[in-house]
Each structure stands twice: as C-alpha cells, then as structure tokens.
Design a protein around this motif. Structure first.
Motif, PDB file in Angstrom:
ATOM      1  N   TYR A  47       0.843  -1.187   0.000  1.00  0.00           N
ATOM      2  CA  TYR A  47       0.000   0.000   0.000  1.00  0.00           C
ATOM      3  C   TYR A  47       0.884   1.244   0.000  1.00  0.00           C
ATOM      4  O   TYR A  47       1.694   1.434   0.913  1.00  0.00           O
ATOM      5  CB  TYR A  47      -0.946  -0.013   1.206  1.00  0.00           C
ATOM      6  CG  TYR A  47      -1.841  -1.227   1.165  1.00  0.00           C
ATOM      7  CD1 TYR A  47      -2.996  -1.217   0.391  1.00  0.00           C
ATOM      8  CD2 TYR A  47      -1.507  -2.391   1.849  1.00  0.00           C
ATOM      9  CE1 TYR A  47      -3.799  -2.347   0.308  1.00  0.00           C
ATOM     10  CE2 TYR A  47      -2.305  -3.517   1.782  1.00  0.00           C
ATOM     11  CZ  TYR A  47      -3.447  -3.484   1.004  1.00  0.00           C
ATOM     12  OH  TYR A  47      -4.241  -4.607   0.918  1.00  0.00           O
ATOM     13  N   ALA A  48       0.725   2.071  -1.019  1.00  0.00           N
ATOM     14  CA  ALA A  48       1.532   3.280  -1.172  1.00  0.00           C
ATOM     15  C   ALA A  48       0.836   4.436  -0.475  1.00  0.00           C
ATOM     16  O   ALA A  48       0.238   5.300  -1.113  1.00  0.00           O
ATOM     17  CB  ALA A  48       1.763   3.565  -2.655  1.00  0.00           C
ATOM     18  N   ASP A  49       0.936   4.453   0.861  1.00  0.00           N
ATOM     19  CA  ASP A  49       0.222   5.449   1.657  1.00  0.00           C
ATOM     20  C   ASP A  49       1.116   6.207   2.628  1.00  0.00           C
ATOM     21  O   ASP A  49       0.631   6.953   3.471  1.00  0.00           O
ATOM     22  CB  ASP A  49      -0.926   4.784   2.416  1.00  0.00           C
ATOM     23  CG  ASP A  49      -0.461   3.670   3.349  1.00  0.00           C
ATOM     24  OD1 ASP A  49       0.753   3.462   3.505  1.00  0.00           O
ATOM     25  OD2 ASP A  49      -1.335   2.990   3.925  1.00  0.00           O
ATOM     26  N   GLU A  50       2.410   6.002   2.548  1.00  0.00           N
ATOM     27  CA  GLU A  50       3.402   6.640   3.428  1.00  0.00           C
ATOM     28  C   GLU A  50       3.207   6.291   4.902  1.00  0.00           C
ATOM     29  O   GLU A  50       3.714   6.968   5.773  1.00  0.00           O
ATOM     30  CB  GLU A  50       3.387   8.172   3.273  1.00  0.00           C
ATOM     31  CG  GLU A  50       3.783   8.650   1.910  1.00  0.00           C
ATOM     32  CD  GLU A  50       3.756  10.165   1.786  1.00  0.00           C
ATOM     33  OE1 GLU A  50       2.844  10.814   2.357  1.00  0.00           O
ATOM     34  OE2 GLU A  50       4.652  10.701   1.114  1.00  0.00           O
ATOM     35  N   ASP A  51       2.467   5.232   5.203  1.00  0.00           N
ATOM     36  CA  ASP A  51       2.146   4.880   6.589  1.00  0.00           C
ATOM     37  C   ASP A  51       2.816   3.564   6.967  1.00  0.00           C
ATOM     38  O   ASP A  51       2.141   2.547   7.185  1.00  0.00           O
ATOM     39  CB  ASP A  51       0.628   4.799   6.762  1.00  0.00           C
ATOM     40  CG  ASP A  51       0.222   4.629   8.223  1.00  0.00           C
ATOM     41  OD1 ASP A  51       1.094   4.723   9.113  1.00  0.00           O
ATOM     42  OD2 ASP A  51      -0.985   4.405   8.462  1.00  0.00           O
ATOM     43  N   HIS A  58       3.039  -1.596   3.956  1.00  0.00           N
ATOM     44  CA  HIS A  58       2.813  -0.180   3.672  1.00  0.00           C
ATOM     45  C   HIS A  58       4.161   0.472   3.395  1.00  0.00           C
ATOM     46  O   HIS A  58       5.085   0.353   4.203  1.00  0.00           O
ATOM     47  CB  HIS A  58       2.128   0.510   4.850  1.00  0.00           C
ATOM     48  CG  HIS A  58       0.723   0.044   5.060  1.00  0.00           C
ATOM     49  ND1 HIS A  58      -0.364   0.788   4.677  1.00  0.00           N
ATOM     50  CD2 HIS A  58       0.234  -1.111   5.588  1.00  0.00           C
ATOM     51  CE1 HIS A  58      -1.472   0.128   4.971  1.00  0.00           C
ATOM     52  NE2 HIS A  58      -1.138  -1.031   5.523  1.00  0.00           N
ATOM     53  N   LYS A  62       3.964   7.699  -1.740  1.00  0.00           N
ATOM     54  CA  LYS A  62       2.672   7.626  -2.415  1.00  0.00           C
ATOM     55  C   LYS A  62       2.920   7.630  -3.910  1.00  0.00           C
ATOM     56  O   LYS A  62       3.982   8.052  -4.368  1.00  0.00           O
ATOM     57  CB  LYS A  62       1.782   8.819  -2.037  1.00  0.00           C
ATOM     58  CG  LYS A  62       1.249   8.744  -0.625  1.00  0.00           C
ATOM     59  CD  LYS A  62       0.238   9.838  -0.375  1.00  0.00           C
ATOM     60  CE  LYS A  62      -0.352   9.685   1.018  1.00  0.00           C
ATOM     61  NZ  LYS A  62      -1.434  10.654   1.243  1.00  0.00           N
ATOM     62  N   ASP A  90      -9.114   9.744 -10.062  1.00  0.00           N
ATOM     63  CA  ASP A  90      -9.550   9.103  -8.817  1.00  0.00           C
ATOM     64  C   ASP A  90     -10.240   7.773  -9.099  1.00  0.00           C
ATOM     65  O   ASP A  90     -10.976   7.625 -10.076  1.00  0.00           O
ATOM     66  CB  ASP A  90     -10.520  10.016  -8.059  1.00  0.00           C
ATOM     67  CG  ASP A  90      -9.813  11.219  -7.449  1.00  0.00           C
ATOM     68  OD1 ASP A  90      -8.571  11.179  -7.330  1.00  0.00           O
ATOM     69  OD2 ASP A  90     -10.496  12.193  -7.092  1.00  0.00           O
TER      70      ASP A  90
END
Length: 171
Positions: A47-51, A58, A62, A90
């Motif tokens: 998951y590219a969410d910076e988390d 993760h 992003k 989106d």
C-alpha cells in the motif's frame, strides 16, 4: 502489487520498491523474510500510503496522479522491473493483462489487489444458456457467447467459470 510468474517462490527480503529508480533506487526496503509464492499465492500487495507504521505491507511513499514509474530493485540497486503508469484519475487502477505481460490496461473499479487481473467484457456477452437439463432432454447444458462488435474477437486463453476462487475453470 508484485506478481511471480515463476514456478518457485521467490525471496524478496532486501529488495527495494521505488518511484525514482535512477535517483533513489533504495526508497523502500522490503522486509527480510518476505517471500512471494506461486499460483494463487503469486501476488504480493503493498500500500503506497506513506504509513509504514500500519504494517510491513505499507511503503514510505505515495504514487502520483501524473504518469510516473514504479520499480522493483535488487539489493545492489539493479533494476528488475519498471512499470510506467499513465496519468491517473480518482478510483482508477491499471494492471498487466494477462498477469505479468507487457501490456498495461485500465482495470475495472479498484482493480483486483492480490488476485489475477481481468478485464470486463465489453464486446462479448453471455447470450443464452441451458442449465440443469433433465431427461428426456437429450441436449446437454450449454453456454452461448455472442460477439456484439463488428470485429472478430480472439477469445483464446479467456476463462469461463462459476467460481470466484478459480476464474479460469474452463479455458
């Protein structure tokens, strides 16, 4: 999503994911003891969410909305694979069709993370079917496909199934 087209699992610990293969090939280090399997386990989703606090799946970056690269790099900074994706909107995803191929195609909805990529049928429809035929009927159950376009459609390699777990029960 990473995909293993091989027949053997692959150890990915120490490899890298990056959006800047030439400037920063070591952007995100894949954790040690990370493996990608084969068959139905041939998919590894990040998951590219910076988390990164949310888990090992993760990454610390992003993906941008404008055309960009995403790359898998060796521990020594060598390039294994680069996917160049187009400008995005989106709720749109892109993937290789079929899995692991060269062609990048827009996917329906949010795509199919962790599963085989697919396209929605646009020119071929299920036109007629016969199910549960009982004697004295002599005709077997059948499924009729209809090409509603004005061009030939090569359906070789396509799958037909009644199972979400095995989308290609019949090829």
């Amino acid at each position: 999503e990473l995909y293993n087209a091989g027949n053997n699992p692959v150890a990915l610990g120490g490899y890298y994911l990056t959006t800047k293969p030439s400037k920063d090939p070591t952007m995100f280090k894949i954790h040690n003891l990370t493996f990608i399997g084969t068959g139905s386990d041939a998919f590894l989703v990040y998951y590219a969410d910076e988390d990164t606090a949310a888990g090992k799946d993760h990454v610390n970056f992003k993906l941008g909305k404008t055309s960009d690269d995403i790359a898998l790099m060796t521990p020594n900074g060598g390039t294994i694979n680069v996917l160049v994706y187009p400008d995005m909107v989106d709720n749109e995803s892109y993937g290789r069709i079929p899995d692991g191929a060269t062609n990048i195609r827009k996917q329906p909805g949010y795509g199919s993370p962790g599963k085989s990529n697919y396209l929605e049928l646009e020119t071929v429809v299920i036109n007629e079917l016969m199910t549960h035929s009982d004697p004295p009927e002599t005709d077997p159950d059948f499924i009729e496909l209809l090409n509603i376009s004005s061009s030939e459609v090569d359906i070789s390699g396509w799958g037909l199934s009644d199972s979400h777990k095995n989308r290609t029960r019949y090829v």
